[in-house]
Scaffold this motif. Structure first.
Motif, PDB file in Angstrom:
ATOM      1  N   GLU A  41       0.878  -1.250  -0.100  1.00  0.00           N
ATOM      2  CA  GLU A  41      -0.043   0.143  -0.127  1.00  0.00           C
ATOM      3  C   GLU A  41       1.085   1.135  -0.004  1.00  0.00           C
ATOM      4  OE1 GLU A  41      -0.178  -2.354   2.376  1.00  0.00           O
ATOM      5  OE2 GLU A  41      -1.646  -3.431   2.200  1.00  0.00           O
ATOM      6  N   PRO A  42       0.526   2.474  -0.707  1.00  0.00           N
ATOM      7  CA  PRO A  42       1.074   3.430  -0.636  1.00  0.00           C
ATOM      8  C   PRO A  42       1.355   4.092   0.977  1.00  0.00           C
ATOM      9  CG  PRO A  42      -0.478   3.710  -1.947  1.00  0.00           C
ATOM     10  CD  PRO A  42      -0.903   2.391  -1.161  1.00  0.00           C
ATOM     11  N   ASP A  43       2.662   4.595   1.060  1.00  0.00           N
ATOM     12  CA  ASP A  43       3.012   5.028   2.532  1.00  0.00           C
ATOM     13  C   ASP A  43       1.883   6.127   2.993  1.00  0.00           C
ATOM     14  OD1 ASP A  43       4.454   7.198   4.323  1.00  0.00           O
ATOM     15  OD2 ASP A  43       5.167   5.092   4.555  1.00  0.00           O
ATOM     16  N   PRO A  44       1.401   6.174   3.966  1.00  0.00           N
ATOM     17  CA  PRO A  44       0.355   7.157   4.373  1.00  0.00           C
ATOM     18  C   PRO A  44       0.975   8.697   4.319  1.00  0.00           C
ATOM     19  CG  PRO A  44       0.359   5.441   5.935  1.00  0.00           C
ATOM     20  CD  PRO A  44       1.308   5.042   5.197  1.00  0.00           C
ATOM     21  N   GLY A  45       2.293   8.879   4.470  1.00  0.00           N
ATOM     22  CA  GLY A  45       2.765   9.904   4.399  1.00  0.00           C
ATOM     23  C   GLY A  45       3.356  10.406   2.781  1.00  0.00           C
ATOM     24  N   GLY A  46       3.173   9.426   1.879  1.00  0.00           N
ATOM     25  CA  GLY A  46       3.506   9.797   0.686  1.00  0.00           C
ATOM     26  C   GLY A  46       4.942   9.445   0.459  1.00  0.00           C
ATOM     27  N   ARG A  47       5.792   8.882   1.363  1.00  0.00           N
ATOM     28  CA  ARG A  47       7.050   8.349   1.374  1.00  0.00           C
ATOM     29  C   ARG A  47       7.202   7.141   0.555  1.00  0.00           C
ATOM     30  NH1 ARG A  47      11.643   9.515   4.506  1.00  0.00           N
ATOM     31  NH2 ARG A  47      13.257   8.036   4.123  1.00  0.00           N
ATOM     32  N   GLN A  48       8.054   7.483  -0.514  1.00  0.00           N
ATOM     33  CA  GLN A  48       8.354   6.340  -1.493  1.00  0.00           C
ATOM     34  C   GLN A  48       9.260   5.172  -0.761  1.00  0.00           C
ATOM     35  OE1 GLN A  48      10.306   7.318  -4.966  1.00  0.00           O
ATOM     36  NE2 GLN A  48       9.868   5.058  -5.993  1.00  0.00           N
ATOM     37  N   GLU A  49       8.757   3.829  -0.865  1.00  0.00           N
ATOM     38  CA  GLU A  49       9.636   2.845  -0.102  1.00  0.00           C
ATOM     39  C   GLU A  49      11.047   2.736  -0.684  1.00  0.00           C
ATOM     40  OE1 GLU A  49       9.494  -1.851  -0.584  1.00  0.00           O
ATOM     41  OE2 GLU A  49       7.441  -1.111  -0.112  1.00  0.00           O
ATOM     42  N   PRO A  50      12.118   2.616   0.246  1.00  0.00           N
ATOM     43  CA  PRO A  50      13.585   2.799  -0.324  1.00  0.00           C
ATOM     44  C   PRO A  50      13.918   1.556  -1.257  1.00  0.00           C
ATOM     45  CG  PRO A  50      13.209   2.647   2.177  1.00  0.00           C
ATOM     46  CD  PRO A  50      11.751   2.238   1.683  1.00  0.00           C
ATOM     47  N   LEU A  51      14.616   1.987  -1.797  1.00  0.00           N
ATOM     48  CA  LEU A  51      15.248   1.045  -3.171  1.00  0.00           C
ATOM     49  C   LEU A  51      15.853  -0.371  -2.200  1.00  0.00           C
ATOM     50  CD1 LEU A  51      16.401   0.477  -6.022  1.00  0.00           C
ATOM     51  CD2 LEU A  51      18.609   1.602  -5.014  1.00  0.00           C
ATOM     52  N   ALA A  52      15.513  -1.497  -2.802  1.00  0.00           N
ATOM     53  CA  ALA A  52      15.861  -2.782  -2.223  1.00  0.00           C
ATOM     54  C   ALA A  52      17.477  -2.941  -2.345  1.00  0.00           C
ATOM     55  CB  ALA A  52      15.284  -3.880  -2.960  1.00  0.00           C
ATOM     56  N   TYR A  53      17.959  -3.411  -1.554  1.00  0.00           N
ATOM     57  CA  TYR A  53      19.687  -3.468  -1.273  1.00  0.00           C
ATOM     58  C   TYR A  53      19.968  -5.013  -1.653  1.00  0.00           C
ATOM     59  CZ  TYR A  53      19.911   1.153   0.844  1.00  0.00           C
ATOM     60  OH  TYR A  53      19.974   2.403   1.112  1.00  0.00           O
ATOM     61  N   ILE A  54      21.420  -5.040  -2.244  1.00  0.00           N
ATOM     62  CA  ILE A  54      22.190  -6.226  -2.261  1.00  0.00           C
ATOM     63  C   ILE A  54      23.153  -5.807  -1.533  1.00  0.00           C
ATOM     64  CG2 ILE A  54      23.194  -8.190  -3.351  1.00  0.00           C
ATOM     65  CD1 ILE A  54      21.146  -7.792  -5.664  1.00  0.00           C
ATOM     66  N   GLU A  55      23.774  -6.324  -0.331  1.00  0.00           N
ATOM     67  CA  GLU A  55      24.885  -5.939   0.408  1.00  0.00           C
ATOM     68  C   GLU A  55      25.806  -7.209   0.427  1.00  0.00           C
ATOM     69  OE1 GLU A  55      22.754  -2.655   3.352  1.00  0.00           O
ATOM     70  OE2 GLU A  55      23.320  -4.776   4.229  1.00  0.00           O
TER      71      GLU A  55
END
Length: 505
Positions: A295-309
């Motif tokens: 679901e979209p973040d209630p504050g409009g914040r975009q989900e962070p990019l997925a990482y491969i570490e």
């Protein structure tokens, strides 16, 4: 037609009708059997059944289903007659067919779930009083029910039904009750939240589990949530130490953004050249955990990019892991860095049990977050004064990043080791060798343009993405060859400790 009982008399109790569902099921099964497929067979069946029931069973012998209904009805008209029916089927058709009928009349007992019917009904009402973010609800509950697999893509109501008969946890709380407690935290209105919390408090109060619920809530409140924690695949690579050139690869998957809860995969020993294939397989397994509609973040914040570490030992720090490829479907393999934020972490520092090293690491990272990126540069000339370079770094706690040459030669590698020992979590170098001054200026400009350090992995990702798309400017040209250490001490994985002296060796 007379079947041995007067109309309306079934099972020996006047006016009681046979169970309709059982009548239907027995009729359907019996119609498929060979012992009733023709009229003479059904007459034989009726005679044998009537003899065992000690009453006459009449059939017309015209229509299969009509006759079978008469046979089953006659059996159900006598107390215990259903078992006589099963016995006749065993005689005429065989034991397997009789066993199938027996399972219909004597089903295995079902275990009742932890909720009564009234509790279930009222819980569904409370759950339906408002909208809930399904994926976040599932993620939060999955984290609390460690070790239990929850399916993705279900609505809150479907997840409730899925958990309804699950066994209780060790503290006596059923997962379905914990579902409603998690839902209360995500409710969009005060009315919905109070309805859910009230239901949970009432149920646990009646069950004598109020204290256990309180402890659960306290533990949840103590867990740090951060919008900057992404979905992550951590890949640790280290020599096999078996005399071969193979490496041991271990993976962890953090499937829930916002919380750090990495789940380990199975280790594997492979040739280093097969690292790309191992990462590809780990991605296929790991992404099954996070490919759930969000679901979209209630504050409009975009989900962070997925990482491969990549947790790498010092001698593999310059390995081109960002250039490892993976394929989607039948498409051509493409670099990992096109789809994920790829960066390096120190295997030796992650494994150390040296409390001083870990404290240095945490303090330097805190300075990075609070004061931003301040560079402590290393150049070829510093090779003759490494000790002085490290002392200067140790005395400047706000120096939060290092720029250096590729850590392939001894001087640059020793500088990287010193920086890691001093707690630095951000380092950048040119993988091709000497980090020329004009290229350093490019990186310095990138650092200056980043308003929040946490954005840097996404910035590096975009640089690499643009570089692969054919851009020819200096920034993108460097991006194809950049070594990028981004080592966050708040996101650790469980590795066995080694000799802390190895960190600076």
């Amino acid at each position: 037609m007379r079947t041995g009982t007067a109309p309306g008399e079934f099972g020996g109790t006047p006016g009681q009708q046979p169970d309709f569902e059982l009548l239907l099921q027995l009729t359907d099964v019996l119609c498929e059997l060979g012992c009733v497929e023709d009229a003479p067979s059904r007459v034989q069946f009726a005679g044998l059944l009537g003899g065992q029931l000690r009453r006459q069973v009449d059939i017309r012998g015209v229509k299969l289903r009509e006759d079978v209904v008469s046979l089953v009805t006659a059996a159900l008209s006598v107390a215990g007659g259903e078992h006589v029916l099963v016995g006749v089927v065993r005689i005429l058709e065989g034991a397997p067919a009789g066993d199938e009928l027996d399972r219909l009349i004597s089903p295995a007992p079902t275990l009742a779930g932890p909720l009564s019917r009234d509790d279930e009904k009222s819980a569904r009402v409370a759950l339906s009083r408002g909208d809930l973010p399904a994926a976040r609800l599932r993620d939060g509950l999955a984290e609390e029910l460690a070790g239990l697999d929850l399916p993705g893509g279900l609505t809150p109501e479907q997840l409730f039904g899925h958990l309804l008969e699950w066994n209780v946890q060790e503290d006596g709380l059923p997962p379905v009750v914990l579902l409603l407690d998690h839902a209360a935290r995500l409710a969009g209105t005060a009315e919905h939240r109070l309805a859910l919390t009230g239901w949970v408090d009432d149920w646990t109060g009646r069950a004598g589990l109020t204290a256990e619920l309180g402890r659960r809530r306290e533990r949840r409140a103590a867990v740090v949530w951060s919008p900057d924690i992404p979905r992550t695949l951590v890949v640790a690579v280290e020599p096999a130490r078996d005399g071969s050139t193979d490496v041991v690869v271990r993976t962890w998957t953090n499937a829930t953004p916002g919380r750090w809860d990495p789940r380990p995969g199975e280790p594997d020993t492979i040739p280093l050249d097969d690292l790309g294939h191992a990462v590809d397989e780990a991605l296929r397994r790991g992404t099954q955990l996070w490919l759930v509609p969000r679901e979209p973040d209630p504050g409009g914040r975009q989900e962070p990019l997925a990482y491969i570490e990549f947790l790498l030992p010092y001698d593999l720090m310059n390995h081109d892991v960002a250039g490892l490829t993976f394929a989607i479907g039948d498409g051509e393999p493409t670099p990992l860095s096109l789809r994920y934020g790829v960066h390096l972490r120190s295997l030796e520092r992650m494994r150390t049990d040296n409390a001083v090293v870990r404290q240095q690491w945490q303090r330097r990272w805190a300075a990075l977050k609070q004061h931003g990126i301040t560079v402590h540069a290393w150049r070829e000339a510093d090779a003759r004064r490494l000790r002085a370079w490290q002392i200067a770094l140790a005395g400047e706690s706000r120096r939060t990043a290092v720029l250096l040459d590729a850590p392939t030669g001894a001087p640059a590698l020793e500088a990287l080791k010193a920086a890691i020992a001093e707690g630095v979590g951000l380092a950048v170098w040119d993988r091709r060798g000497v980090f020329e001054e004009e290229r350093r200026e490019v990186v310095t400009a990138v650092f200056a343009a980043v308003t929040m350090p946490v954005q840097l992995p996404s910035v590096i990702h975009r640089m690499r993405l643009n570089a692969e798309s054919g851009a020819q400017d200096a920034v993108q040209y460097l991006a194809r060859n950049v070594g990028f250490l981004w080592d966050d001490p708040t996101r650790v994985v469980d590795l066995q400790a080694i000799d802390p002296g190895d960190l600076a060796s």
